[in-house]
Enzyme design. Structure first.
Site, PDB file in Angstrom:
ATOM      1  N   HIS A   1      -3.050  23.423  31.500  1.00  0.00           N
ATOM      2  CA  HIS A   1      -3.608  23.409  30.147  1.00  0.00           C
ATOM      3  C   HIS A   1      -3.969  24.824  29.701  1.00  0.00           C
ATOM      4  O   HIS A   1      -3.673  25.223  28.581  1.00  0.00           O
ATOM      5  CB  HIS A   1      -4.841  22.502  30.071  1.00  0.00           C
ATOM      6  CG  HIS A   1      -4.527  21.063  29.861  1.00  0.00           C
ATOM      7  ND1 HIS A   1      -4.007  20.266  30.843  1.00  0.00           N
ATOM      8  CD2 HIS A   1      -4.661  20.278  28.767  1.00  0.00           C
ATOM      9  CE1 HIS A   1      -3.843  19.044  30.375  1.00  0.00           C
ATOM     10  NE2 HIS A   1      -4.230  19.026  29.104  1.00  0.00           N
ATOM     11  N   LYS A   2      -4.613  25.546  30.589  1.00  0.00           N
ATOM     12  CA  LYS A   2      -4.991  26.932  30.259  1.00  0.00           C
ATOM     13  C   LYS A   2      -3.745  27.764  29.964  1.00  0.00           C
ATOM     14  O   LYS A   2      -3.706  28.514  28.986  1.00  0.00           O
ATOM     15  CB  LYS A   2      -5.800  27.537  31.411  1.00  0.00           C
ATOM     16  CG  LYS A   2      -6.308  28.936  31.128  1.00  0.00           C
ATOM     17  CD  LYS A   2      -7.187  29.422  32.261  1.00  0.00           C
ATOM     18  CE  LYS A   2      -7.781  30.784  32.045  1.00  0.00           C
ATOM     19  NZ  LYS A   2      -7.078  31.713  31.228  1.00  0.00           N
TER      20      LYS A   2
END
Length: 173
Positions: free
Chosen positions: A37-38
């Site tokens: 996600h990051k």
């Protein structure tokens, strides 16, 4: 209501689904945990995520001479993705799969993007793996096998329960 959806979601109206409904997915789903996600936010997704279903999962994969086989896949706790999920939803995914619920920033992003948060039952990794027909690709293996983004071709993946709908309703309230 029970509904079968094809992913990626193209012209399906997810507004008709409400918290408590059950869905099954056919098509492709992507796994993504914290680090993926990051990286999606920092670098963009390695695949088109418009209309995608993103599964908060760290699958168990066996590798033999560069070929991958799914051993088990179950949901991981979604709250770890709270800091990233709203931004990722703004990039186009329509379904987030996980367990344990998400916060109000995610609820707002679901409303804003006409998207759903659905829960997969923990402890059913062997059941869910039966719906995985093929591992189509993997990206970001440098993050480690559980954190990599796996592109899975699935058929009748579920049952998944709509826990947070696109109207702001939540089974966690």
């Amino acid at each position: 209501m029970e509904k079968r959806l094809n992913v990626p979601i193209t012209d399906e109206n997810l507004n008709e689904l409400k918290a408590g409904d059950v869905i099954y997915l056919t098509g492709n789903i992507l796994t993504a945990r914290d680090q993926a996600h990051k990286r999606i936010i920092d670098q963009g997704a390695p695949l088109d995520i418009e209309g995608a279903a993103i599964f908060h999962a760290g699958p168990i994969i066996s590798e033999n001479d560069g070929e991958y086989d799914m051993v088990a896949i179950g949901p991981t706790t979604s709250m770890r993705m709270n800091p990233y999920q709203g931004d990722v939803l703004d990039m186009g995914p329509k379904i987030i799969i996980g367990k344990g619920g998400m916060d109000d920033t995610v609820r707002e992003a679901l409303i804003r993007n006409d998207a759903l948060y659905v829960v997969a039952t923990g402890g059913c990794a062997a059941l869910y793996v039966d719906a995985v027909e093929k591992i189509e690709s993997v990206d970001w293996l440098d993050l480690g096998m559980p954190e990599a983004m796996w592109n899975l071709k699935v058929k009748d993946f579920g049952p998944l329960i709509v826990a947070m709908d696109s109207k702001g309703n939540s089974l966690y309230d």
